[in-house]
Design a protein around this motif. Structure first.
Motif, PDB file in Angstrom:
ATOM      1  N   LEU A   8     -13.520 -89.169 120.747  1.00  0.00           N
ATOM      2  CA  LEU A   8     -13.568 -88.676 119.372  1.00  0.00           C
ATOM      3  C   LEU A   8     -14.732 -89.302 118.613  1.00  0.00           C
ATOM      4  N   GLY A   9     -15.418 -88.492 117.830  1.00  0.00           N
ATOM      5  CA  GLY A   9     -16.505 -88.964 116.989  1.00  0.00           C
ATOM      6  C   GLY A   9     -17.827 -89.172 117.700  1.00  0.00           C
ATOM      7  N   TYR A  41     -17.651 -84.183 119.111  1.00  0.00           N
ATOM      8  CA  TYR A  41     -16.235 -83.974 119.364  1.00  0.00           C
ATOM      9  C   TYR A  41     -15.486 -84.563 118.174  1.00  0.00           C
ATOM     10  N   ILE A  42     -14.966 -83.706 117.296  1.00  0.00           N
ATOM     11  CA  ILE A  42     -14.359 -84.137 116.040  1.00  0.00           C
ATOM     12  C   ILE A  42     -12.871 -84.437 116.175  1.00  0.00           C
ATOM     13  N   ARG A  43     -12.134 -83.482 116.759  1.00  0.00           N
ATOM     14  CA  ARG A  43     -10.678 -83.643 116.810  1.00  0.00           C
ATOM     15  C   ARG A  43     -10.068 -82.783 117.896  1.00  0.00           C
ATOM     16  N   LYS A  44      -8.970 -83.261 118.435  1.00  0.00           N
ATOM     17  CA  LYS A  44      -8.186 -82.488 119.394  1.00  0.00           C
ATOM     18  C   LYS A  44      -6.828 -82.229 118.754  1.00  0.00           C
ATOM     19  N   MET A  45      -6.451 -80.981 118.654  1.00  0.00           N
ATOM     20  CA  MET A  45      -5.175 -80.641 118.035  1.00  0.00           C
ATOM     21  C   MET A  45      -4.031 -80.966 118.999  1.00  0.00           C
ATOM     22  N   TYR A  51      -9.775 -77.710 120.510  1.00  0.00           N
ATOM     23  CA  TYR A  51     -10.644 -78.829 120.167  1.00  0.00           C
ATOM     24  C   TYR A  51     -11.501 -78.393 118.984  1.00  0.00           C
ATOM     25  N   TYR A  59     -18.422 -76.207 112.012  1.00  0.00           N
ATOM     26  CA  TYR A  59     -17.258 -76.577 112.802  1.00  0.00           C
ATOM     27  C   TYR A  59     -16.753 -75.354 113.542  1.00  0.00           C
ATOM     28  N   SER A  61     -13.829 -74.145 116.819  1.00  0.00           N
ATOM     29  CA  SER A  61     -12.716 -74.585 117.651  1.00  0.00           C
ATOM     30  C   SER A  61     -12.747 -73.801 118.951  1.00  0.00           C
TER      31      SER A  61
END
Length: 75
Positions: A8-9, A41-45, A51, A59, A61
């Motif tokens: 992440l990040g 890579y910002i976030r994984k739900m 993603y 942004y 997904s």
């Protein structure tokens, strides 16, 4: 390495998109996501959700099964 193995990040450079489905490749090309572009890579739900990625200041997904086929290298 695969983008799904990233942290992440972190920022990565796309090295190979050829293993993706042609429809997904076309969609990413329309968004400006091509080989050589930096991707973050910002976030994984949760629960196997999509993603969240930052590419070219926007942004997007993507499904996990699509992210598994994106090859990247560390910047």
């Amino acid at each position: 390495m695969k983008l799904s193995e990233g942290h992440l990040g972190e920022a990565y450079r796309i090295s190979d998109l050829s293993h993706l489905n042609k429809v997904v490749q076309k969609r990413l090309l329309d968004l400006g996501v091509i080989e050589g572009v930096e991707i973050s890579y910002i976030r994984k739900m949760p629960f196997g959700g999509p993603y969240i990625l930052e590419v070219c200041g926007q942004y997007i997904s993507l499904r996990k099964k699509d992210v598994d086929y994106i090859e990247v290298e560390e910047v």
